[in-house]
Design a protein around this motif. Structure first.
Motif, mmCIF file in Angstrom:
data_model
loop_
_atom_site.group_PDB
_atom_site.id
_atom_site.type_symbol
_atom_site.label_atom_id
_atom_site.label_comp_id
_atom_site.label_asym_id
_atom_site.label_seq_id
_atom_site.Cartn_x
_atom_site.Cartn_y
_atom_site.Cartn_z
ATOM 1 N N PRO A 34 4.588 -2.322 0.160
ATOM 2 C CA PRO A 34 4.924 -3.384 -0.561
ATOM 3 C C PRO A 34 3.603 -4.466 -0.468
ATOM 4 O O PRO A 34 2.865 -4.543 0.495
ATOM 5 N N VAL A 35 3.546 -5.129 -1.602
ATOM 6 C CA VAL A 35 2.632 -6.420 -1.503
ATOM 7 C C VAL A 35 3.491 -7.810 -1.386
ATOM 8 O O VAL A 35 4.255 -8.122 -2.398
ATOM 9 N N PRO A 36 3.469 -8.359 -0.139
ATOM 10 C CA PRO A 36 4.419 -8.977 0.061
ATOM 11 C C PRO A 36 4.215 -10.605 -0.933
ATOM 12 O O PRO A 36 5.050 -10.968 -1.172
ATOM 13 N N SER A 37 3.085 -10.900 -1.135
ATOM 14 C CA SER A 37 2.768 -11.759 -2.068
ATOM 15 C C SER A 37 2.911 -11.589 -3.710
ATOM 16 O O SER A 37 3.160 -12.724 -4.440
ATOM 17 N N CYS A 38 3.538 -10.560 -3.923
ATOM 18 C CA CYS A 38 3.911 -10.280 -5.180
ATOM 19 C C CYS A 38 5.307 -9.407 -5.076
ATOM 20 O O CYS A 38 5.356 -8.183 -5.151
ATOM 21 N N PRO A 39 6.421 -9.982 -5.077
ATOM 22 C CA PRO A 39 7.564 -9.622 -4.703
ATOM 23 C C PRO A 39 8.023 -8.311 -5.624
ATOM 24 O O PRO A 39 7.771 -8.586 -6.918
ATOM 25 N N GLY A 40 8.368 -6.997 -4.999
ATOM 26 C CA GLY A 40 8.750 -6.134 -5.812
ATOM 27 C C GLY A 40 7.718 -5.123 -6.316
ATOM 28 O O GLY A 40 7.760 -3.875 -6.880
ATOM 29 N N TRP A 41 6.253 -5.599 -5.860
ATOM 30 C CA TRP A 41 5.209 -4.712 -6.349
ATOM 31 C C TRP A 41 4.840 -3.908 -5.060
ATOM 32 O O TRP A 41 4.882 -4.504 -3.721
ATOM 33 N N THR A 42 4.366 -2.698 -5.242
ATOM 34 C CA THR A 42 3.657 -1.781 -4.337
ATOM 35 C C THR A 42 2.090 -1.922 -4.524
ATOM 36 O O THR A 42 1.800 -2.569 -5.652
ATOM 37 N N LEU A 43 1.575 -1.399 -3.664
ATOM 38 C CA LEU A 43 -0.104 -1.414 -3.773
ATOM 39 C C LEU A 43 -0.488 -0.652 -5.018
ATOM 40 O O LEU A 43 -1.131 -0.850 -5.924
ATOM 41 N N THR A 44 0.563 0.433 -5.413
ATOM 42 C CA THR A 44 -0.020 1.304 -6.491
ATOM 43 C C THR A 44 0.241 0.549 -7.710
ATOM 44 O O THR A 44 -0.847 0.467 -8.548
ATOM 45 N N TYR A 45 1.287 -0.136 -7.922
ATOM 46 C CA TYR A 45 1.629 -0.993 -8.960
ATOM 47 C C TYR A 45 0.407 -2.249 -9.225
ATOM 48 O O TYR A 45 0.071 -2.435 -10.299
ATOM 49 N N LEU A 46 0.034 -2.686 -8.021
ATOM 50 C CA LEU A 46 -0.930 -3.554 -8.030
ATOM 51 C C LEU A 46 -2.118 -3.098 -8.758
ATOM 52 O O LEU A 46 -2.683 -3.572 -9.656
ATOM 53 N N VAL A 47 -2.685 -1.855 -8.229
ATOM 54 C CA VAL A 47 -3.776 -1.116 -8.879
ATOM 55 C C VAL A 47 -3.359 -0.699 -10.485
ATOM 56 O O VAL A 47 -4.365 -1.182 -11.253
ATOM 57 N N HIS A 48 -2.278 -0.479 -10.688
ATOM 58 C CA HIS A 48 -1.951 -0.268 -12.193
ATOM 59 C C HIS A 48 -2.031 -1.364 -13.073
ATOM 60 O O HIS A 48 -2.714 -1.669 -14.280
#
Length: 255
Positions: A34-48
């Protein structure tokens, strides 16, 4: 009030630093965390997400007109995962850099803000988008590095002169009062007046107008911490705060 006056070279230089730093972070990480500063996001979703932003901006800047793009930003289904996601992101980033390098900042290009519809808007926006999400990615692996002071100060300015006037405030509550922000490491300060749903940047000579009877707040810290607080990545209690702290929620930009 003082502001930095960014240029294409300044923002492209920031992208050349922040983009590779983002890539290096995600390339070495487990992308399902998970990406704590973007609740509900994973690193994969952040990349996407970030790669999808780049693709959309390429289309906007490359058209050479001010017509809005069709529909909102979306992250398409079926994007690659794992190491292939990082390579996909690198390709999107490289294509964005090629487009932004070639385009004159004065070329007509749509944007969503109360700003001139010119390509230079996107040089700044992409530098700031990449810097904040680089920080998000690094925080996900407990390796966060601050955003460089001049770039962060420009990012504070972007929140105050672009995002908030465009209605991109995290809270829909009305706020009233004057706030003073200080980025000591960048030699920058901003005065702004919150009036209901609106916000106005002020020159220092106007902050004592006789019609101002509202409480004030002052926030001081590094430019990076100020920027991250405005984006909701840090609490304002991580900075030096005085006065009516309730006003500060009126300064947070929506994600």
């Amino acid at each position: 009030m003082t502001r930095l006056h960014g240029t294409k070279d300044f923002w492209m230089g920031a992208l050349r630093t922040e983009g590779p730093a983002f890539a290096a972070t995600v390339a070495e990480a487990q992308l399902d965390i998970p990406v704590p500063s973007c609740p509900g996001w994973t690193l994969t979703y952040l990349v996407h997400h970030l790669g999808s932003v780049y693709a959309r901006v390429r289309g906007i800047v490359g058209r050479g007109d001010t017509e809005p793009p069709p529909g909102p930003l979306t992250v398409p289904d079926g994007l690659p995962t794992g190491t292939a996601a990082v390579e996909w992101w690198r390709d999107e980033f490289d294509q964005l850099m090629t487009v932004l390098e070639r385009v004159d900042p004065e070329t007509p290009a749509w944007n969503w803000a109360p700003q001139p519809k010119r390509a230079g808007f996107w040089h700044r926006r992409m530098a700031q988008e990449t810097a904040v999400h680089r920080w998000d990615a690094q925080m996900a692996v407990a390796a966060g590095e601050p955003i460089e002071a001049k770039l962060a100060a420009d990012g504070v300015g972007e929140v105050l002169d672009t995002l908030l006037p465009a209605g991109r405030r995290a809270s829909d509550q009305p706020f009233h009062g004057v706030v003073h922000l200080i980025a000591a490491d960048a030699g920058q300060e901003w005065y702004l007046r919150l009036r209901g749903e609106g916000v106005a940047l002020l020159d220092t000579g106007t902050i004592l107008d006789s019609d101002d009877h509202h409480a004030r707040a002052q926030v001081s810290g590094t430019a990076s911490d100020l920027l991250l607080a405005l984006w909701g990545r840090l609490g304002f209690d991580a900075l030096d705060v005085a006065g009516d702290v309730s006003l500060l929620e009126g300064l947070r930009a929506g994600r």
